[in-house]
Design an enzyme around this catalytic site. Structure first.
Site, PDB file in Angstrom:
ATOM      1  CE  LYS A  49      40.422  29.757  36.272  1.00 32.90           C
ATOM      2  NZ  LYS A  49      40.442  31.053  36.917  1.00 32.90           N
ATOM      3  CB  CYS A  92      34.053  43.714  43.382  1.00 34.52           C
ATOM      4  SG  CYS A  92      34.666  42.863  41.913  1.00 34.52           S
ATOM      5  NE  ARG A 121      36.036  35.589  43.626  1.00 32.53           N
ATOM      6  CZ  ARG A 121      36.647  36.015  42.535  1.00 32.53           C
ATOM      7  NH1 ARG A 121      37.935  36.331  42.575  1.00 32.53           N
ATOM      8  NH2 ARG A 121      35.999  36.151  41.395  1.00 32.53           N
TER       9      ARG A 121
END
Ligand code: NAD
Length: 437
Positions: A35, A262, A330
């Site tokens: 990254k 989330c 996700r």
């Protein structure tokens, strides 16, 4: 101000780039070497509108740097933000704080007295107290710990960060408050409300916000089911209630259930916090159940649309990311849907404008194609799962011509029944009267 950002993911990278854009000097640290190497070579690890230009601009001006080396990253920093992941722990759904505590332990060895450590990660009530204790145990003295939960939305992250509805700062001492006030001064000057609270209150505020939004989505999804049964239109109902200022129009779009990085994990973590505190949270508990059931039941809609049997059927899927303008997969509603389609014997051709690479890591046994029309080609049913703008203006006649069947399952209510039917498609939206699915 000099700021270190530990964790350079969706939140860390966006926050770091925006702080740099405010004029601060920011060093983003991450353990993931590829990254950091990528960022140093100008390659973004995530897809977020406007991010690449913002990162490049601030990096070119020397205000934004990237490193794998924590010592280098925190050198001279007045504030060190922690923005590492806090996924749901397997088994009990508690927020997994391994990454947070690991980062704090590493930090404790190198942090200078007078620094403020700020949690931007979403962490359960009391985590700030635990961080303080770890720092003390590891010999880091005179360090304040504050909570500054992040409310940005993926897909609109930069705009959200720069024009937030509010900034929440939980701090137990005035010096930490002053440092955070200074960091957010550009937004303060723009009159963004800054709410100073106790640390525990700030930590809980983030979970309460996400849980409330999850409840709102699940509420309208259940009303959508009712609309299908009684021949009413959920979009009109949503508008009719959303115009009431006490309710508000946002998060009232019926669909396949919420996903993303989330809401699913934060609702579970809130339930764990509540259980540990001996307080039942029945509304959130039910919401989690309602949403899980909803995501798992989307396949039934497609199956019913195809006459009750998916074996040998070809299904085109439009959109895989959990929402538009991100490549984040996700907990995306597309995952249980596609998995179940395959399990029940359908072949799937899927297209997403940016999430294919991420989707390939979590979905197997399907074909990934390069555009929406290719997904429709030869399909018995076409399912809109993510409401990317480019799916809003498809040539429906072209779609209908290239399909083998006629079923359009619009899980995001992007189209009107009339226009779909005019193109020769059998239209099934969500909560838009009869015939429902
Ligand atoms: P992410 O997984 O995209 O990024 C986390 C990063 O932290 C990874 O790059 C990882 O390599 C790095 N990391 C882990 N341990 C490290 C360490 N010890 N040192 C340095 N780097 C380390 O996660 P994210 O989506 O950015 O979420 C981060 C936090 O922010 C979570 O708590 C999340 O709940 C919260 N949050 C996320 C969003 C969102 O939309 N993604 C919004 C608000 C809040």
């Amino acid at each position: 101000m000099r700021i270190a950002m530990i964790g350079t993911g969706y939140v860390g990278l966006v926050s770091g780039a925006c702080f740099a854009d405010f004029g601060h000097r920011v060093c983003c640290v991450d353990k993931d070497e590829s990254k950091i190497d990528g960022l140093n070579a100008g390659k973004m690890p995530i897809w977020e509108p406007g991010l690449e230009a913002l990162v490049k601009f601030n990096a070119d001006h020397g205000r934004l740097t990237f490193t794998k080396d924590l010592v280098e990253g925190v050198k001279g920093a007045e504030a060190v933000f922690i923005a590492v992941g806090t996924p749901a722990r397997r088994g009990d759904g508690h927020a997994d704080l391994t990454y947070v505590f690991e980062a704090v332990r590493e930090l404790a060895k190198v942090i200078a007295p007078g620094t403020v450590v700020v949690t931007k990660s979403t962490v359960p009530v009391g985590t700030g107290d635990q961080i303080e204790q770890i720092l003390r145990e590891e010999g880091a003295t005179d360090v304040s710990v504050a909570s500054n939960p992040e409310f940005l939305r993926e897909g609109a992250a930069i705009a959200d960060f720069k024009h937030p509805d509010r900034i929440v700062v939980g701090a137990e001492d005035e010096s930490a408050q002053e440092v955070l006030k200074e960091i957010y001064r550009p937004l303060f000057l723009n009159r963004a409300p800054i709410l100073f609270t106790g640390r525990r209150t700030a930590e809980l505020t983030k979970y309460a916000a996400n849980a409330f939004l999850a409840v709102k989505i699940s509420f309208i999804n259940e009303i959508a089911d009712l609309c299908e049964a009684v021949d009413a239109d959920v979009q009109d109902v949503a508008r009719g209630i959303g115009l009431d200022n006490r309710i508000g129009a946002k998060f009232l779009h019926a669909g396949p259930g919420y996903g993303g990085s989330c809401f699913p994990k934060d609702t579970l973590a809130l339930l764990q916090t509540a259980e540990n505190a001996g307080v039942d949270q029945r509304i959130v508990r039910t919401t989690v159940q309602v949403n899980d059931d909803r995501k798992n039941s989307m396949v039934d809609r497609v199956e019913r649309g195809l006459g009750g049997d998916l074996k040998g059927k070809s299904v085109g899927v439009l959109g895989l990311a959990f929402k538009p303008n991100t490549d984040d997969m996700r907990d995306a509603p597309s995952i249980p849907l596609v998995e179940a389609l395959v399990k029940r014997g359908a072949t799937v051709r899927a297209f997403d404008p940016v999430a294919t690479e991420q989707a390939m890591k979590v979905l197997s046994g399907i074909e990934f194609v390069d555009d929406a029309y290719a997904a429709a080609e030869g399909a018995d049913a076409l399912v809109i799962v993510t409401e990317w703008d480019e799916f809003r203006a498809l040539d429906l006649e072209k779609v209908a011509d290239s399909m083998r069947g006629t079923v359009l399952v619009d899980l995001r209510n992007v189209y009107d029944r009339e226009e779909a039917e005019e193109a020769g498609l059998a239209y099934y939206g969500v909560g838009r009267g009869r015939p429902g699915l």
